[in-house]
Design an enzyme around this catalytic site. Structure first.
Site, short mmCIF file in Angstrom:
data_model
loop_
_atom_site.label_atom_id
_atom_site.label_comp_id
_atom_site.label_asym_id
_atom_site.label_seq_id
_atom_site.Cartn_x
_atom_site.Cartn_y
_atom_site.Cartn_z
N GLU A 293 51.19 16.99 22.01
CA GLU A 293 50.01 17.44 21.24
C GLU A 293 49.64 16.46 20.13
O GLU A 293 49.44 16.85 18.97
CB GLU A 293 50.25 18.85 20.69
CG GLU A 293 50.39 19.89 21.80
CD GLU A 293 50.50 21.32 21.30
OE1 GLU A 293 50.53 21.53 20.06
OE2 GLU A 293 50.54 22.24 22.13
N GLU B 9 52.31 23.57 29.10
CA GLU B 9 52.44 24.75 28.23
C GLU B 9 51.35 25.74 28.61
O GLU B 9 50.16 25.42 28.49
CB GLU B 9 52.33 24.39 26.74
CG GLU B 9 53.52 23.64 26.19
CD GLU B 9 53.48 23.50 24.67
OE1 GLU B 9 52.95 24.42 23.99
OE2 GLU B 9 53.98 22.48 24.16
#
Length: 499
Positions: A173, A292
């Protein structure tokens, strides 16, 4: 009663299921590691401190690959702290989640645990506070046979054979301002390309995953993916996707429509990957790692009140209800419907932290979302048929027109099985469903598994672990190649056919 039709043709295929689509995720976060998969001194733990009850449930799920060690945690991870004699490992403040990390469980322990679980490792490298040199050193430690500094260090630590890790995440991220060392798309694209290039100099057999947007709502979504791939296309193999959903407004129809948002997200990222391929006259596809995904919102309020700088607090411990299981089923169907491009996916996470498995000091149990994940992993191996669903639709607040019926069919030609996964999202009506299976001559209905509950908010607990649990239905008939069935209102369904 609503009516719908599922249409399949054995010659119209979406693609083979990569078993890694049923992967999961363990991060040094909350009680995922400590008290989740590892708890020295617990009566349920083995000689290495691994929770045997947790391992049994992980093996039941047949989890093929587990992402480790993060997540946000990896952007400050000093892997050297996590190896070697435990009494020499430092405790450090862990900035991502505001806790103390003792490093008593580390890289080699995870490699041992993964072998016992029957899972491969998807290792993430720190591209937040560190960079290509440390990633290269970590790869040398994990994958080199010997005769170099870091591979010999691994041997000194008691691991003669390499861990031979084949899939590597290039950070986590990195577009997010909450991330240690977060970067612009150009900065990240350059460092990801160089890191992957150096790692593949050392081990050309590995695959690497570049960070996509942290979620679909990031202001840089789209431009981030394009810019990163413009820099790193030739060096990487996958683009990651992350997305979580929650029923914060207690609007169940809209919540259950979230799988349509997931479908649009996947299609959009595929389009961007292919746009960069066209621009560069590329010879390969960049496939997707949806590493995810889950429902996450139940624990948000409790987490705001947590004390900081303690060890393994009860963080992100969503207690999942029945409607969460319905959406997880629909999300699994969505991933399978994109099996031509989604090759890796990780339900985040595996134990205690937004997880299908929960533990206490006295036992482990299955949350509601365990069951669709289990069914898809065990029965969803094979080839995805290009499944067309003619279904009534409804108008959702967030996603517009959404189907009442989600479904996908998996054909395992080697084992002569056909599996239909389906979710009826109607909260009021059963659904009569037909499917022409005359091309699958000789197949018979083996079983029709149903997960349903009158209470959409029903949960499983240690005291009542089977409040939401699968049952068998007799509603499915196959006569003269024509399948007829009824999917009950708000239900997850698995129809298994075999010769």
């Amino acid at each position: 009663m609503k009516k719908a039709e599922i249409i399949v043709d054995k010659y119209f295929l979406t693609g083979a299921v990569d078993k890694r689509i049923f992967g999961s995720f363990i991060e040094h976060l909350g009680r995922a590691v400590y008290e989740g998969i590892y708890q020295e001194g617990n009566p349920n733990s083995d000689a290495q401190g691994f929770r045997k009850d947790t391992l049994d449930l992980v093996k039941e799920l047949q989890v093929p690959i587990v992402r480790y060690p993060g997540g946000n945690f990896v952007s400050g991870f000093r892997w050297e702290d996590s190896v070697g004699p435990k009494d020499k490992r430092p405790s450090r403040p862990e900035l991502a989640w505001g806790v103390i990390e003792t490093n008593q469980f580390g890289l080699n322990e995870f490699a041992d645990w993964s072998k016992k679980a029957g899972s491969d490792i998807m290792m993430a490298v720190n591209l937040g506070t560190r960079g290509p040199e440390d990633a290269k050193n970590l790869l040398e430690y994990c994958n080199f046979k010997g005769g170099t500094y870091y591979s010999d260090l691994r041997k000194e630590h008691g691991y003669k054979d390499p861990h031979d890790i084949k899939v590597w995440c290039l950070g986590n991220e990195m577009d997010g301002p909450w991330q240690m060392g977060h970067k612009t798309a150009t900065e990240y694209g350059r460092i990801a390309a160089e890191t992957s290039r150096l790692m593949k100099f050392m081990d050309p057999t590995i695959e690497t995953v570049a960070c996509g947007s942290s979620n679909l709502d990031m202001p840089t979504f789209g431009s981030w993916e394009y810019t990163v791939l413009d820099e790193a296309y030739d060096e990487v193999d996958y683009m990651s996707l992350h997305q979580y959903y929650g029923n914060r407004d207690d609007d169940t129809p809209d919540f259950l429509a979230s799988s349509k948002g997931m479908d649009d997200f996947i299609s959009g990222v595929v389009s961007i990957c292919d746009a960069v391929k066209a621009k560069k006259h590329g010879k390969k596809n960049i496939n997707l790692s949806f590493d995810e995904w889950n429902v996450w919102y139940h624990s948000n309020e409790a987490d705001e009140k947590l004390e900081k700088w303690i060890q393994a607090p009860h963080q992100l411990e969503d207690i999942y209800n029945f409607e969460d299981a319905l959406l997880v089923g629909s999300m699994l169907i969505t991933l399978l419907r994109h099996a031509d491009r989604v090759k890796i996916a990780c339900l985040a996470q595996l134990v205690n932290v937004i997880a299908p498995i929960m533990t206490s000091d006295t036992g482990a149990w299955r949350q509601t979302i365990f069951y669709p994940y289990f069914h898809a992993s065990v029965y969803g191996r094979g080839t995805v048929l290009n499944t067309q669903v003619h279904t009534p639709v409804y108008e959702s607040k967030t996603y517009g027109e959404a189907p009442y019926l989600d479904s996908v069919c998996i054909w395992n030609e080697e084992e002569d099985t056909l599996t239909i996964f389906a979710v009826n999202k109607s909260l009021e009506e059963d659904m009569e469903v037909s499917c022409d299976l005359r091309q699958f001559e000789g197949y018979k209905v083996a079983e029709h598994i149903v997960l349903t509950n009158d209470d959409l908010k029903a949960v499983n607990t240690e005291a009542a672990p089977n409040t939401v649990a699968p049952t068998l239905s007799s509603a499915t008939k196959l006569e003269n190649g024509k399948l007829q069935t009824v999917f009950g209102k708000h239900s997850w369904n698995v129809i298994r056919l075999s010769k």
